[in-house]
Design an enzyme around this catalytic site. Structure first.
Site, PDB file in Angstrom:
ATOM      1  N   CYS A 182       0.803  -1.224   0.000  1.00 35.99           N
ATOM      2  CA  CYS A 182       0.000   0.000   0.000  1.00 35.99           C
ATOM      3  C   CYS A 182       0.834   1.272   0.000  1.00 35.99           C
ATOM      4  CB  CYS A 182      -0.949   0.021   1.203  1.00 35.99           C
ATOM      5  SG  CYS A 182      -2.215  -1.259   1.144  1.00 35.99           S
ATOM      6  N   HIS A 197      -9.222   3.941  -1.406  1.00 37.34           N
ATOM      7  CA  HIS A 197      -7.826   3.521  -1.283  1.00 37.34           C
ATOM      8  C   HIS A 197      -7.397   2.756  -2.537  1.00 37.34           C
ATOM      9  CE1 HIS A 197      -4.113   2.026   0.188  1.00 37.34           C
ATOM     10  NE2 HIS A 197      -4.534   1.075   0.994  1.00 37.34           N
ATOM     11  N   CYS A 221       0.474   2.244   6.710  1.00 30.26           N
ATOM     12  CA  CYS A 221       0.808   0.834   6.907  1.00 30.26           C
ATOM     13  C   CYS A 221       0.899   0.144   5.550  1.00 30.26           C
ATOM     14  CB  CYS A 221      -0.219   0.148   7.790  1.00 30.26           C
ATOM     15  SG  CYS A 221      -1.901   0.181   7.151  1.00 30.26           S
TER      16      CYS A 221
END
Length: 382
Positions: free
Chosen positions: A89, A338, A368
């Site tokens: 990510c 996201h 994260c």
């Protein structure tokens, strides 16, 4: 060591999976803001040193080094190389870090960095969560050395965040309170036009599709993602499509092309933590970045921490004691979405624009990442 400056930054709207941007090819999703960034800064595209993009699941329409392919699809110089990075990510944030490091080292003067992801094309992490959907086992099955260290433990973001819920004693109500606030802040920002300057409309979409009015009764009725867990779809980030691009330049390039820096990249770093809990690394990474810079969170005027799950942010806040009035002030991934490989660059783009809007100086970004990792970037608005 040369300074690395952010000259410009823009992004597409964040589209919900299967909605307005779902039929836009990932190449076009990246090429559109790339072309606009080059056009409006009025530098011949052959003068750029490199294009660096983050992207997860580099298969199908996202394969073949999408950074290079998107640059070419944008009609830009064939002489400029591109590279695509994957740090789960944090891929988009890492792309900007690599660009900044190249400029700071003196090996590059003009780099565009960012990220792109079409989760409508590739639903979840091909290499992790959804591997079985493509006929593959998870990435760790069959590794004797991995098994010697971690046994047969499930490696999953969903398990990891529930481990965090247990460790930090987070309630479902607190997670849902946080998610509601994310939507409220994002809706307020959208109504006020706070995102307008950073968004380049694509395929007729000019606003982020994710934010919505929250129905707490409906939220409370949702089943947990993990049986017996606290997180539901309402307290997790939305699967999305989008891209974001930043122009990073050296002091020499600023002088040569008459550029006006909008921010200085003060610090980039990454740290890691427990790969099974997976999502707790922003705590360690934030502490590391602040120790290296001699700064504190109190010095930061705005903070962006990716809302992969509500529990990630709340655990980080518990450990850092961050002032939540400065954190994700215009909402986060729970509301805005996201697009995994692009989010790191989207967050930095939004952070820059928010520092400008609020006439403030210092911003910190962290997120994260799979494998128990986290990036941190600190910028100073100029």
């Amino acid at each position: 060591m040369s300074e690395a400056y952010i000259i410009d930054a823009l992004r597409t709207p964040v589209g919900r999976r299967g909605k307005a941007l779902s039929q836009v090819h990932p190449l076009d999703l990246a090429a559109t803001p790339l072309a606009e960034l080059v056009r409006r800064n009025n530098i011949d595209s052959e003068k750029y040193d490199e294009i660096i993009l983050g992207c997860i699941d580099q298969v199908g329409p996202q394969a073949m080094d999408i950074a290079r392919s998107a640059w070419l699809a944008a009609g830009l110089s064939e002489q400029v190389p591109g590279t695509t990075v994957e740090r789960q990510c944090g891929s988009g944030q890492q792309a900007v870090s690599y660009a900044a490091q190249a400029v700071m080292s003196g090996t590059s003067d003009l780099v565009i960095a960012g990220g792109v992801q079409s989760m409508s094309s590739i639903p979840l992490s091909y290499s992790n969560v959804a591997a079985k959907d493509f006929g593959f086992p998870d990435p760790f099955t069959g590794s004797k050395l991995w098994s010697q260290r971690y046994g047969s433990q499930e490696i999953s973001q969903f398990r990891g965040v529930e481990m965090m819920v247990d460790r930090w004693g987070l309630s479902r109500d607190s997670l849902e309170d946080f998610a509601e606030t994310s939507h409220q802040r994002a809706l307020h920002a959208r109504r006020k036009g706070y995102f307008d300057r950073e968004i380049l409309p694509v395929a007729g979409l000019g606003i982020d599709e994710g934010p919505r009015e929250v129905d707490r009764a409906k939220m409370a009725s949702l089943a947990p993602i993990v049986t017996g867990g606290q997180h539901t779809a309402a307290t997790a980030s939305q699967m999305s499509d989008g891209s974001a691009m930043l122009l990073i330049a050296s002091e020499a390039a600023v002088k040569r092309y008459g550029l006006k820096p909008r921010a200085r990249i003060h610090h980039v770093s990454a740290r890691a933590d427990d790969p099974v809990m997976m999502l707790s690394a922003p705590i360690r990474a934030t502490e590391h970045a602040l120790a290296r810079t001699g700064m504190s969170l109190q010095d930061m005027d705005r903070i962006e921490i990716n809302e992969a799950f509500a529990g990630v942010v709340l655990a980080w806040q518990h450990e850092t004691q961050a002032n939540m009035d400065k954190v994700n002030v215009n909402g986060g991934a729970i509301a805005l979405g996201h697009p995994i490989g692009a989010t790191g660059a989207r967050l930095l783009t939004s952070l820059l624009h928010e520092l400008e809007r609020s006439d403030t100086r210092w911003g910190l970004q962290t997120m994260c990442e799979g494998g128990g990792q986290a990036n941190v970037t600190i910028i100073e608005r100029l």
